[in-house]
Design a protein around this motif. Structure first.
Motif, PDB file in Angstrom:
ATOM      1  N   SER A  71       0.719  -1.332  -0.171  1.00  0.00           N
ATOM      2  CA  SER A  71       0.059  -0.160  -0.101  1.00  0.00           C
ATOM      3  C   SER A  71       0.620   1.299  -0.164  1.00  0.00           C
ATOM      4  CB  SER A  71      -0.803   0.019   1.186  1.00  0.00           C
ATOM      5  OG  SER A  71      -0.300  -0.185   2.516  1.00  0.00           O
ATOM      6  N   THR A  72       1.943   1.232   0.619  1.00  0.00           N
ATOM      7  CA  THR A  72       2.964   2.295   0.740  1.00  0.00           C
ATOM      8  C   THR A  72       3.387   2.707  -0.558  1.00  0.00           C
ATOM      9  OG1 THR A  72       3.477   1.929   2.982  1.00  0.00           O
ATOM     10  CG2 THR A  72       4.810   3.394   1.816  1.00  0.00           C
ATOM     11  N   ALA A  73       3.809   1.500  -1.278  1.00  0.00           N
ATOM     12  CA  ALA A  73       4.610   1.786  -2.535  1.00  0.00           C
ATOM     13  C   ALA A  73       3.574   2.440  -3.669  1.00  0.00           C
ATOM     14  CB  ALA A  73       5.095   0.525  -3.147  1.00  0.00           C
ATOM     15  N   VAL A  74       2.299   1.870  -3.702  1.00  0.00           N
ATOM     16  CA  VAL A  74       1.481   2.694  -4.534  1.00  0.00           C
ATOM     17  C   VAL A  74       1.165   3.941  -4.273  1.00  0.00           C
ATOM     18  CG1 VAL A  74      -1.050   2.493  -5.170  1.00  0.00           C
ATOM     19  CG2 VAL A  74       0.116   0.226  -4.815  1.00  0.00           C
ATOM     20  N   VAL A  75       1.191   4.315  -3.120  1.00  0.00           N
ATOM     21  CA  VAL A  75       0.985   5.814  -2.609  1.00  0.00           C
ATOM     22  C   VAL A  75       2.117   6.610  -3.153  1.00  0.00           C
ATOM     23  CG1 VAL A  75       0.454   7.450  -0.803  1.00  0.00           C
ATOM     24  CG2 VAL A  75      -0.904   5.198  -0.977  1.00  0.00           C
ATOM     25  N   ALA A  76       3.171   5.921  -2.889  1.00  0.00           N
ATOM     26  CA  ALA A  76       4.640   6.617  -3.456  1.00  0.00           C
ATOM     27  C   ALA A  76       4.591   7.079  -4.833  1.00  0.00           C
ATOM     28  CB  ALA A  76       5.832   5.882  -2.846  1.00  0.00           C
ATOM     29  N   LEU A  77       3.895   6.137  -5.698  1.00  0.00           N
ATOM     30  CA  LEU A  77       3.962   6.201  -7.001  1.00  0.00           C
ATOM     31  C   LEU A  77       2.940   7.271  -7.636  1.00  0.00           C
ATOM     32  CD1 LEU A  77       3.763   2.595  -8.331  1.00  0.00           C
ATOM     33  CD2 LEU A  77       5.508   3.999  -8.482  1.00  0.00           C
ATOM     34  N   GLY A  78       2.130   7.698  -6.687  1.00  0.00           N
ATOM     35  CA  GLY A  78       1.260   9.044  -6.945  1.00  0.00           C
ATOM     36  C   GLY A  78      -0.170   8.856  -7.203  1.00  0.00           C
ATOM     37  N   PRO A  79      -0.879   9.784  -7.394  1.00  0.00           N
ATOM     38  CA  PRO A  79      -2.456   9.799  -7.322  1.00  0.00           C
ATOM     39  C   PRO A  79      -2.893   9.153  -8.587  1.00  0.00           C
ATOM     40  CG  PRO A  79      -1.620  12.097  -6.905  1.00  0.00           C
ATOM     41  CD  PRO A  79      -0.412  11.462  -7.178  1.00  0.00           C
ATOM     42  N   PHE A 212      -4.179   3.265   1.717  1.00  0.00           N
ATOM     43  CA  PHE A 212      -4.083   4.446   0.714  1.00  0.00           C
ATOM     44  C   PHE A 212      -4.390   6.006   1.366  1.00  0.00           C
ATOM     45  CE2 PHE A 212      -4.797   1.849  -3.312  1.00  0.00           C
ATOM     46  CZ  PHE A 212      -3.666   1.156  -3.238  1.00  0.00           C
ATOM     47  N   VAL A 213      -5.700   5.804   1.991  1.00  0.00           N
ATOM     48  CA  VAL A 213      -6.343   7.069   2.421  1.00  0.00           C
ATOM     49  C   VAL A 213      -5.474   7.434   3.658  1.00  0.00           C
ATOM     50  CG1 VAL A 213      -8.350   8.241   3.296  1.00  0.00           C
ATOM     51  CG2 VAL A 213      -8.260   6.309   1.357  1.00  0.00           C
ATOM     52  N   ASN A 214      -5.431   6.304   4.503  1.00  0.00           N
ATOM     53  CA  ASN A 214      -4.552   6.637   5.963  1.00  0.00           C
ATOM     54  C   ASN A 214      -3.349   7.322   5.654  1.00  0.00           C
ATOM     55  OD1 ASN A 214      -6.647   5.665   7.705  1.00  0.00           O
ATOM     56  ND2 ASN A 214      -5.955   3.578   7.331  1.00  0.00           N
ATOM     57  N   ILE A 215      -2.495   6.891   4.823  1.00  0.00           N
ATOM     58  CA  ILE A 215      -1.256   7.314   4.391  1.00  0.00           C
ATOM     59  C   ILE A 215      -1.174   8.688   3.864  1.00  0.00           C
ATOM     60  CG2 ILE A 215       0.748   7.061   2.887  1.00  0.00           C
ATOM     61  CD1 ILE A 215       0.496   4.007   3.118  1.00  0.00           C
ATOM     62  N   TYR A 216      -2.452   8.987   2.900  1.00  0.00           N
ATOM     63  CA  TYR A 216      -2.524  10.176   2.269  1.00  0.00           C
ATOM     64  C   TYR A 216      -3.119  11.115   3.370  1.00  0.00           C
ATOM     65  CZ  TYR A 216      -5.321  13.968   0.254  1.00  0.00           C
ATOM     66  OH  TYR A 216      -5.914  15.052  -0.014  1.00  0.00           O
ATOM     67  N   GLN A 232       7.922  12.148  -0.738  1.00  0.00           N
ATOM     68  CA  GLN A 232       8.472  10.665  -0.643  1.00  0.00           C
ATOM     69  C   GLN A 232       8.564  10.153   0.550  1.00  0.00           C
ATOM     70  OE1 GLN A 232       8.272   8.112  -3.345  1.00  0.00           O
ATOM     71  NE2 GLN A 232       7.018   9.680  -4.232  1.00  0.00           N
ATOM     72  N   TRP A 233       9.734  11.052   1.341  1.00  0.00           N
ATOM     73  CA  TRP A 233      10.092  10.788   2.523  1.00  0.00           C
ATOM     74  C   TRP A 233       9.094  10.523   3.332  1.00  0.00           C
ATOM     75  CZ3 TRP A 233       9.886  12.082   7.754  1.00  0.00           C
ATOM     76  CH2 TRP A 233      11.197  11.416   8.495  1.00  0.00           C
ATOM     77  N   SER A 234       8.051  11.332   3.495  1.00  0.00           N
ATOM     78  CA  SER A 234       7.055  11.478   4.243  1.00  0.00           C
ATOM     79  C   SER A 234       5.980  10.086   3.972  1.00  0.00           C
ATOM     80  CB  SER A 234       5.893  12.672   4.211  1.00  0.00           C
ATOM     81  OG  SER A 234       4.913  12.650   4.786  1.00  0.00           O
ATOM     82  N   VAL A 235       5.854   9.855   2.730  1.00  0.00           N
ATOM     83  CA  VAL A 235       4.753   8.823   2.627  1.00  0.00           C
ATOM     84  C   VAL A 235       5.442   7.270   3.048  1.00  0.00           C
ATOM     85  CG1 VAL A 235       4.115   7.098   0.766  1.00  0.00           C
ATOM     86  CG2 VAL A 235       3.733   9.651   0.666  1.00  0.00           C
ATOM     87  N   TRP A 236       6.884   7.123   2.914  1.00  0.00           N
ATOM     88  CA  TRP A 236       7.482   6.018   3.081  1.00  0.00           C
ATOM     89  C   TRP A 236       7.567   5.726   4.586  1.00  0.00           C
ATOM     90  CZ3 TRP A 236       7.999   1.406   0.703  1.00  0.00           C
ATOM     91  CH2 TRP A 236       7.760   1.717  -0.664  1.00  0.00           C
ATOM     92  N   SER A 237       7.916   7.036   5.368  1.00  0.00           N
ATOM     93  CA  SER A 237       8.160   6.836   6.598  1.00  0.00           C
ATOM     94  C   SER A 237       6.669   6.601   7.285  1.00  0.00           C
ATOM     95  CB  SER A 237       8.747   8.325   7.226  1.00  0.00           C
ATOM     96  OG  SER A 237       7.744   9.284   7.145  1.00  0.00           O
TER      97      SER A 237
END
Length: 342
Positions: A71-79, A212-216, A232-237
């Motif tokens: 889920s983190t990887a998908v969010v890191a790829l963008g909207p 997805f939503v929680n990370i966003y 990117q740093w924010s999403v992965w952390s």
């Protein structure tokens, strides 16, 4: 939800008009922190189902880690990547939800008490607080998607019905599945109704898309506090910390009800303050002022923060009889009195 098309800013920014830059920043910090627990809860739910079908109990940590990183990887790829994943996942969720409903209807009834390590069943009004606590946990993103629409009325109905209809369907369905299984563990529930791989698909998709939503939300909250933070740093952390919490403890499901009550006590009065600020005659704020740390909303807006604090106090004092309505009314009344005097 109406603040999205009205102001065109994220919820956590709109809240500055009622709480001030620092007051809304405190809400953002709370949102950022609690979303780690949400990510952990979601991963543990899906892992309990997936591990029953593939790997057994020893594979639960692998499921948690895999789902969290995916889920983190998908969010890191963008909207665009999130949108593509949702286009696939949402129709499948609808189909599998229908299959789960039919499976519960067909399953033999098992009306023994639901076993759990959690506290004994609470009165119905306490259950109401738990349900509201879940719903209000989304409050600071209601304007985030609706700001891309034009109609306040349609946005409000979309948010209301999106929460209402899915809750009226899935919450009783979850209760029925737990009664069939005689167990509140998601894996045991899916096994009891005979929904093997289909149930696993439902849980995995629900987990990944909700995260997805929680990370966003966590990323947006953090961005409002530290605007220069690298995305990117924010999403992965955020994704990794939430995943690690799920790996460190499997007790998240047992403490779920307590978690919802805490969220309700913190966020229900925030909802009351926002209602009082934006629905009772005060003019809409200037959007540039919302982003101006030295402008009219600098620091804290005293009526909003005091109403928030007293609303939270009312929630916990009234909790033996149900804290939601006393908290909401207290926050609205206190804000209106203090704002009028100012």
């Amino acid at each position: 939800a109406i603040l999205g098309p009205r102001l065109g800013v994220p919820s956590v920014i709109a809240a500055r008009a009622a709480l001030g830059v620092r007051g809304a920043g405190l809400v953002a910090a709370l949102l950022f922190t609690t979303n780690f627990a949400w990510i952990a809860v979601n991963n543990v739910i899906a892992a309990s189902v997936g591990a029953r079908l593939l790997g057994g109990p020893t594979a639960v940590p692998l499921w948690i880690a895999g789902l969290g990183l995916a889920s983190t990887a998908v969010v890191a790829l963008g909207p665009r990547a999130v949108g593509l994943a949702d286009r696939i996942a949402v129709p499948l969720l609808l189909l599998v939800g229908g299959a789960m409903t039919w499976a519960v209807i067909q399953a033999p009834p098992h009306l023994a008490p639901v076993t759990s390590h959690a506290a004994p069943p609470a009165p119905w009004f306490r259950g109401f607080d738990i349900v509201v606590g879940y719903q209000v946990s989304w409050i600071l993103m209601f304007a985030d998607y609706s700001r891309y629409t034009r109609s306040e009325r349609k946005s409000a109905w979309a948010v209301f019905l999106g929460l209402l209809l899915t809750s009226l369907w899935m919450m009783p369905l979850g209760l029925a599945a737990a009664r069939v299984a005689g167990n509140a563990d998601p894996g045991a529930m899916m096994a009891a109704i005979g929904l093997g791989w289909a149930g696993a698909v439902l849980m995995v998709l629900a987990t990944v898309t909700t995260n997805f939503v929680n990370i966003y939300m966590s990323g947006l909250a953090w961005k409002s506090l530290v605007p220069r933070m690298d995305a990117q740093w924010s999403v992965w952390s955020i994704g990794i910390i939430g995943t690690l919490l799920g790996l460190l403890s499997g007790a998240w499901l047992d403490r779920y009800a307590e978690f919802m009550v805490v969220l309700g006590g913190v966020l229900v009065p925030v909802g009351g303050v926002l209602v009082a600020r934006f629905r009772f005659g005060q003019p809409s704020p200037s959007v540039p002022d919302l982003y101006d740390a030295s402008g009219p909303y600098r620091g804290v807006v005293v009526p909003g923060v005091v109403a928030w604090a007293l609303g939270s106090l009312a929630y916990y004092l009234a909790s033996p009889w149900g804290g939601t309505l006393p908290s909401l009314v207290t926050a609205i009344v206190v804000y209106r009195i203090l704002a009028r005097r100012r």
